[in-house]
Design a protein around this motif. Structure first.
Motif, short mmCIF file in Angstrom:
data_model
loop_
_atom_site.label_atom_id
_atom_site.label_comp_id
_atom_site.label_asym_id
_atom_site.label_seq_id
_atom_site.Cartn_x
_atom_site.Cartn_y
_atom_site.Cartn_z
N PRO A 59 1.92 10.14 -6.96
CA PRO A 59 1.65 8.81 -6.41
C PRO A 59 2.06 7.68 -7.36
O PRO A 59 2.41 6.60 -6.92
N GLU A 60 2.06 7.94 -8.67
CA GLU A 60 2.49 6.91 -9.62
C GLU A 60 3.96 6.56 -9.43
O GLU A 60 4.36 5.40 -9.55
N LEU A 61 4.79 7.57 -9.12
CA LEU A 61 6.20 7.31 -8.89
C LEU A 61 6.42 6.57 -7.58
O LEU A 61 7.30 5.72 -7.49
N ALA A 62 5.61 6.86 -6.57
CA ALA A 62 5.71 6.13 -5.31
C ALA A 62 5.33 4.67 -5.51
O ALA A 62 5.96 3.76 -4.96
N GLU A 81 5.93 -12.89 6.61
CA GLU A 81 5.81 -12.49 8.01
C GLU A 81 6.35 -11.09 8.27
O GLU A 81 6.09 -10.50 9.29
N GLU A 82 7.16 -10.53 7.34
CA GLU A 82 7.69 -9.19 7.55
C GLU A 82 6.78 -8.15 6.91
O GLU A 82 6.10 -8.42 5.94
N VAL A 83 6.79 -6.97 7.50
CA VAL A 83 6.04 -5.85 6.95
C VAL A 83 6.96 -4.62 6.98
O VAL A 83 6.86 -3.78 7.87
N PRO A 84 7.87 -4.53 6.00
CA PRO A 84 8.79 -3.38 5.98
C PRO A 84 8.08 -2.10 5.55
O PRO A 84 7.17 -2.12 4.73
N HIS A 85 8.52 -0.99 6.12
CA HIS A 85 8.00 0.34 5.79
C HIS A 85 9.12 1.13 5.13
O HIS A 85 10.27 1.04 5.53
N SER A 86 8.79 1.92 4.14
CA SER A 86 9.74 2.80 3.49
C SER A 86 9.05 4.12 3.21
O SER A 86 7.82 4.19 3.13
N THR A 87 9.84 5.16 3.06
CA THR A 87 9.29 6.46 2.67
C THR A 87 9.93 6.90 1.36
O THR A 87 11.09 6.62 1.09
N VAL A 88 9.14 7.59 0.55
CA VAL A 88 9.57 8.07 -0.75
C VAL A 88 9.24 9.55 -0.84
O VAL A 88 8.14 9.96 -0.47
N ARG A 89 10.18 10.34 -1.32
CA ARG A 89 9.96 11.78 -1.48
C ARG A 89 9.61 12.05 -2.94
O ARG A 89 10.49 12.05 -3.80
N SER A 97 0.84 -1.19 0.00
CA SER A 97 0.00 0.00 0.00
C SER A 97 0.88 1.24 0.00
O SER A 97 2.00 1.23 0.49
N VAL A 98 0.35 2.29 -0.60
CA VAL A 98 1.04 3.57 -0.70
C VAL A 98 0.14 4.61 -0.05
O VAL A 98 -1.00 4.79 -0.47
N LYS A 99 0.64 5.28 0.98
CA LYS A 99 -0.14 6.28 1.70
C LYS A 99 0.61 7.61 1.70
O LYS A 99 1.79 7.66 1.98
N ARG A 100 -0.12 8.67 1.40
CA ARG A 100 0.49 10.00 1.41
C ARG A 100 0.63 10.47 2.86
O ARG A 100 -0.33 10.47 3.62
N GLN A 101 1.86 10.84 3.23
CA GLN A 101 2.10 11.37 4.56
C GLN A 101 2.06 12.89 4.55
O GLN A 101 1.44 13.51 5.40
N TYR A 102 2.76 13.48 3.61
CA TYR A 102 2.80 14.93 3.45
C TYR A 102 2.60 15.24 1.97
O TYR A 102 2.38 14.34 1.17
N ASP A 103 2.68 16.50 1.62
CA ASP A 103 2.47 16.90 0.23
C ASP A 103 3.47 16.25 -0.71
O ASP A 103 3.14 15.91 -1.84
N ASP A 104 4.70 16.02 -0.25
CA ASP A 104 5.73 15.47 -1.12
C ASP A 104 6.37 14.20 -0.56
O ASP A 104 7.50 13.88 -0.86
N GLN A 105 5.61 13.46 0.27
CA GLN A 105 6.17 12.25 0.88
C GLN A 105 5.11 11.17 0.98
O GLN A 105 3.98 11.42 1.38
N PHE A 106 5.50 9.94 0.60
CA PHE A 106 4.61 8.78 0.67
C PHE A 106 5.24 7.71 1.54
O PHE A 106 6.45 7.57 1.58
#
Length: 64
Positions: free
Chosen positions: A42-45, A30-38, A13-22
């Protein structure tokens, strides 16, 4: 644009955190890694999440 996607059998899943961060959440067994993208697009994220999934799956194949 929906929040949840599937790529090569892996749900993410891709969720917007801020205007320029997902936040990318990949549900890989069993793992659920989290990453952030600047980025503002949303297509690039989503594409970045697919690249991360490809890398994780390749790493798993190398270990076996």
């Amino acid at each position: 644009m929906p929040n949840s996607y599937s790529h090569r059998g892996v749900t993410f899943s891709v969720k917007r955190q801020y205007d320029d961060q997902f936040e990318i959440i990949i549900e890989l067994d069993e793992e659920v890694p989290h990453s952030t993208v600047r980025t503002r697009l949303p297509e690039l994220a989503k594409r970045r999440a697919e690249m991360l999934i490809n890398r994780k799956l390749e790493d798993r194949l190398k270990l076996v």
